[in-house]
Design a protein around this motif. Structure first.
Motif, short mmCIF file in Angstrom:
data_model
loop_
_atom_site.label_atom_id
_atom_site.label_comp_id
_atom_site.label_asym_id
_atom_site.label_seq_id
_atom_site.Cartn_x
_atom_site.Cartn_y
_atom_site.Cartn_z
N ASP A 28 0.98 -1.37 0.22
CA ASP A 28 0.08 0.51 -0.43
C ASP A 28 0.73 1.81 -0.34
N GLN A 132 -4.72 1.34 7.15
CA GLN A 132 -3.76 0.40 6.35
C GLN A 132 -3.41 -1.06 7.27
N HIS A 135 -5.83 -3.37 7.16
CA HIS A 135 -5.47 -4.21 6.24
C HIS A 135 -4.74 -5.38 6.45
N GLY A 244 -10.82 -4.78 8.24
CA GLY A 244 -9.48 -4.44 7.43
C GLY A 244 -9.66 -5.09 5.90
N ASP A 245 -10.84 -5.96 5.92
CA ASP A 245 -11.13 -7.15 4.19
C ASP A 245 -10.99 -5.83 3.37
N ARG A 246 -9.50 -6.01 2.65
CA ARG A 246 -10.02 -4.61 1.36
C ARG A 246 -10.93 -5.28 0.40
N ALA C 357 -5.12 -0.35 -2.66
CA ALA C 357 -5.80 0.72 -1.85
C ALA C 357 -5.35 1.95 -1.84
#
Lengths: 435, 219, 362
Positions: A28, A132, A135, A244-246, C357
């Motif tokens: 990320d 983040q 995640h 946090g489950d992208r 993201a």
């Protein structure tokens, strides 16, 4: 379609998954978050902005400390001098057992409210780093069980944390319409405006859905704009985001985007909900991969617009009240002015909270914390600040624009024996429309 | 070669070159990371976003009223230290000379007695900050070796500079050599530790300001 | 050296023949004692000793020098007692001043050494070249190196006069093609007094001699073998412009307003703060002036390696620049390293799950 998605149950919190988690976190990182990771000067001011540290004095709740293992991974794997960190073993890799200690720090004691980001003298967006980090915690299998199994799984399968399917949703909406005497438009092929809902409203405050419909009907009558609920993309709550489950987050988001595109919407309206607004308004286009063909507004912004340009006409409803700014709407989302315009249009005597507005204290329930049962004592401590704020205004009524806050204030108020009323701004407008 | 000649000669050259290389390395390593495009419609156009960035750089020097009570001590101590350091560096005659040598710019200096007093105040604030860091539970949790090393590398130049300005303790030649060497140590460490905040603070605040102005969010 | 005093005559007798009585000698002794930072009560003893003193043989060897040190010692508008003291020492050998030359001069040297074995003072000015067997400075075909070794062997003490003899001076400046060194680098077994300066202050030499003649030993020396009385303080410590330094009033250019006001010359490269000498108090030409008073900063001429200390007009606060070329190379190294680190980071991030993201961009 009741089988749980394999991913949610199969993640074992072991060292291998921790390694994968760190890897996913590092993916990320771009220039902006690298700068954020690199800039901390250990001044400790973020702690003084955080309701959890302020109310407990426990230094572990220091916001930047919450992402410590991830910062170390960054320095070791992706930082400017990563080779030196590796060579001299300056930051060892973290084990699964150690990382589990951060579950409480990242979930139970963080609303992602952003006060820490606002106070940081180095301009580090700590709240974003926590998101983040969540995640990574999800990939490591360390999301608190309250999120999974119950809510996130159902959300993944049905689009709703309560496992409501489209047909069920349709029925519920029509029932609400009948109960409140409001015309409901559901799953129409084309519409100018598409409103979305929060699962909390579905469960606890169905009156807000009726209010939404009433107002959109009113706008339609005054401006000719059409609207419809779309049950193929209705629940903006996005528990996956806070878990946090992208992948799940993206799925929910794109579901709503596609529903709006399918019916040619010009405006997508987000409900009284905090994180759903920041997610759709600022991240949906990125999930989609290009600019969206419609604009996104929060319901208060729609109301303020309508009150300003005549699309919504109201009678005055003079009363004394205070207003609680939702973190994601005001401070993080940029919608601080809209609610105040609404209150002014309705002739409400607003007693602003001290330390309200952009620097407002979080109610304590945001960011999914309200879902975690074991976090109740912590939430109660955080709520004590909110209690002091509200009581200091001398007002008997608190208006909100976020169901999450509404629920937290309701429950918190009940626990301390408040006689104060917690009311929705949306419903205030709906109740005072002038036809 | 005397210590002073070493300090003014090869040590100075080496430390400046390390500074340049280190700063370039650290910045480039971050700038060249993968950027993802932003597709959400901005609330404000680019000029307003740049203005927001610039404004945030200035406003974060003075915390919001809501935060003030809990961080007043930290802000006052830190401001005293930084302002004191600024007065010393930009008001001390020998420092202005160094700037003049490399840029041609110069301005009137402060009498050395003033510099001595300001140095004393700065040192006192540094000691207070150190004691705070050693005792405050949050700071104890966060602090690393870099925090203490950086403190020492700034303390020594201010201390030796104060003694040099006061001209009562120690021989001028040796003190000057120690002062210059201590500055060089600080300069060498700067790109690699928290002292880099001298530059990163503007980048971080500016980027946050621009980013949040894009959303119309609070800065 | 117009009079050759009788071997048996004392200094007191000699002075008397010139009309300088005991009272004047006492006044001189008081001034000398003060100059040497000795307690005032010592003066009568000094005067008495001076009166009784016998001629002391001094052999003066000039090596790789410019003769400036000899010139400065002779520079005197009217005879002073200092000058008379020089008369009283038996300057048995000095190549610039003696009448003899060639083989006769060599014989003079030889005889002087033989007659005063173990008792003569050896005064040296000029550095000693050591490269290539010291061939760069020869007298009568003999290297200075060899002469020094020979003549130092029977000396009582050695006076290294001027910065060249003391520390190597100008010949030693980079790249030192002759391998020039000072006396102390070659002679380890004799007491040495360094009297540096380019040239040295004449009163310093007379003070050292007066002390030696009065007390039979050398005055207190610092860690560089310089008489503490004259080299204990820096120019800065005794400079009359010190108040301007303290107030931050500096001349920025020669003949600018500050310079005309007599402000401090630190900015113009004055090395006063790091230079030990008596110039600011004793001054030159019988106390007339010294460089700073004349408007030029001290160049530190009595310090070792003063010629290589980074420029006379670069202030002590300024350093030597790295130069744009080196700075550019350093920047390039940094950029390359940072780019390599970023590329490594990017490749690490590439193969992670496909859902990006969003990375905020302003």
């Amino acid at each position: 379609m009741n089988s749980a998605p394999p991913a949610a149950k199969a993640i074992r919190p072991d060292d291998a998954h921790v390694a994968k988690a760190m890897h996913s976190f590092l993916a990320d990182i771009g220039p902006s978050s690298a700068l954020a990771m690199d800039s901390c000067i250990h001044c400790g001011r973020c702690a003084e902005a955080c309701q959890f540290y302020v109310q407990t004095g426990d230094p572990r709740y220091t916001p930047i400390h919450k992402i410590a293992p991830f910062k170390q991974a960054y320095e070791r794997e992706m930082g400017p001098f990563a080779f030196a960190y590796k060579l001299f073993g300056l930051t060892p890799k973290i084990s699964a057992i150690e990382l589990m200690q951060w579950q409480e720090l990242l979930y139970d004691s963080c609303n992602m409210c952003g006060r820490c980001s606002l106070i940081c003298p180095m301009g580090i967006d700590i709240a974003d780093l926590v998101e983040q980090a969540r995640h990574a915690m999800f990939v490591a299998g360390m999301t608190p069980p309250d999120f999974l199994g119950l809510l996130a799984e159902k959300e993944q399968v049905t689009g709703s944390p309560f496992g409501l399917t489209s047909p069920q949703m349709r029925d519920m909406l029509h029932d609400i319409g009948a109960k409140y005497g409001v015309v409901m438009r559901v799953d129409e092929a084309k519409a100018d405006i598409v409103p979305t809902l929060s699962s909390i409203d579905l469960k606890t405050y169905p009156s807000s859905m009726a209010a939404t419909a009433k107002i959109l009907n009113h706008i339609g009558a005054n401006t000719g704009l059409s609207w419809t609920f779309r049950t193929d993309g209705f629940d903006a709550d996005n528990v996956a985001l806070t878990a946090g489950d992208r992948a799940g987050q993206r799925k929910i988001t794109l579901g709503i985007v596609r529903a709006a595109i399918a019916c040619g919407a010009k405006t997508l309206v987000m409900p009284e909900c905090g994180h759903s607004f920041t997610e759709m308004r600022w991240e949906a286009a990125n999930a989609y991969g290009q600019e969206l063909p419609f604009r996104i507004v929060q319901i208060t912004e729609l109301l303020a617009e309508g009150l300003a340009d005549g699309g919504i006409r109201v009678n005055k409803a003079p009363q004394t009240a205070t207003y609680h700014d939702a973190c994601q709407l005001s401070r993080r989302g940029g919608a601080t002015a809209a609610p105040r315009l609404i209150l002014q249009s309705l002739g409400v005597d607003l007693h602003e909270m001290e330390d309200g507005g952009d620097a407002n204290w979080c109610c304590g329930g945001g960011g999914g914390v309200a879902l975690i049962k074991r976090a109740q004592p912590l939430r109660d401590k955080a709520f004590a600040i909110k209690q002091r704020q509200v009581e200091a205004t001398g007002a008997d009524k608190v208006f909100i624009s976020c169901s999450g806050c509404r629920q937290t204030l309701d429950h918190g108020g009940k626990a301390i024996g408040w006689t104060r009323e917690v009311a929705s701004l949306l419903e205030l407008v709906a109740d005072n429309l002038r036809n | 070669m005397t210590l002073l000649e070493f300090a003014r000669g090869p040590a100075w050259q080496a430390s400046v070159l390390i500074l340049i290389a280190g700063v370039a390395w650290r910045l480039v390593a971050m700038i060249l990371l993968r950027r993802r495009p932003q597709f959400a419609a901005p609330r404000h156009g680019l000029p307003q976003r740049i203005g927001g960035g610039a404004r945030t750089i200035l406003t974060r020097f003075m915390p919001r009223r809501a935060f003030w009570p809990r961080i007043a001590v930290s802000v006052v101590l830190s401001a005293t230290f930084h302002i004191g350091l600024g007065v010393i560096i930009f008001g001390g005659a020998p420092h202005i000379l160094v700037i003049r040598q490399f840029t041609g710019l110069s301005w009137p200096s402060l009498p050395k007695g003033v510099i001595v007093i300001v140095s004393g105040v700065t040192l006192a604030s540094m000691i207070a900050l150190l004691l705070r860091r050693l005792n405050h539970p949050v700071l104890r949790l966060l602090s690393t070796a870099d925090d203490y090393l950086s403190w020492l590398l700034v303390f020594l130049p201010v201390l030796t500079g104060m003694l040099l300005s006061g001209e009562t303790v120690g021989g001028y030649g040796n003190l000057l050599a120690l002062h210059i060497l201590s500055v060089e140590l600080m300069v060498i460490w700067l790109p690699f530790g928290k002292l880099m905040h001298a530059g990163l603070v503007f980048a971080g605040r500016g980027l946050m300001g621009m980013n949040f102005s894009r959303k119309g969010a609070a800065t | 050296m117009d009079v050759a005093p009788d071997d048996k005559e004392t200094l007191g007798a000699m002075l008397a023949t010139r009309g300088v009585g005991r009272r004047s000698l006492l006044k001189f002794a008081i001034a000398m004692a003060s100059s040497l930072a000795l307690p005032p009560g010592v003066a009568p003893l000094m005067a008495a000793n001076l009166a009784k003193a016998k001629r002391r043989s001094v052999i003066w060897l000039s090596f790789q020098e410019c003769t400036g040190c000899v010139e400065t010692l002779l520079r005197s508008s009217s005879p002073t007692i200092d000058q008379l003291i020089f008369d009283f020492i038996s300057l048995d050998y000095q190549e610039a001043l003696m009448a003899a030359a060639g083989a006769a001069a060599e014989k003079t040297l030889h005889d002087a050494i033989a007659a005063n074995k173990g008792e003569y003072l050896l005064a040296i000015d000029g550095s000693i070249p050591t490269k290539d067997g010291g061939v760069y400075s020869l007298t009568g075909g003999r290297s200075n190196l060899a002469m020094l070794k020979d003549v130092a062997a029977d000396a009582k003490a050695i006076l290294a006069i001027g910065t060249c003899a003391a520390f190597g001076g100008i010949p030693k400046a980079f790249p030192n093609p002759t391998g020039a060194v000072g006396v102390e680098d070659l002679v380890r077994d004799k007491p040495i007094v360094n009297i540096p300066g380019c040239p040295p202050v004449p009163e310093v030499l007379s003070g050292v001699l007066a002390y030696f003649i009065s007390f039979g030993k050398l005055p207190d020396l610092d860690d560089r073998k310089r008489p503490l009385a004259y080299f204990g303080a820096t120019i800065h410590d005794q400079c009359y412009r010190r108040a301007f330094y303290d107030q931050g009033k500096f001349a920025h250019a020669f003949d600018d307003e500050g310079a005309r006001q007599g402000w401090c010359l630190f900015e113009l490269g004055c090395k006063g703060p790091t230079t030990h000498n008596a110039c600011a108090s004793v001054k030159w030409n019988n106390g007339t002036s010294f460089p700073i008073q004349s408007g030029h900063g001290c160049i530190g001429c009595s310090q070792p390696d003063f010629w290589d200390a980074g420029g006379f007009y670069t202030s002590l606060a300024g350093g030597s620049a790295t130069g744009w070329r080196n700075a550019g190379i350093a920047a390039a190294v940094g950029i390359a390293g940072g780019a390599a680190a970023a590329l490594a980071a990017r490749s690490k991030a590439k193969d992670v799950d496909s859902t990006p993201a969003p990375e905020d961009k302003p």
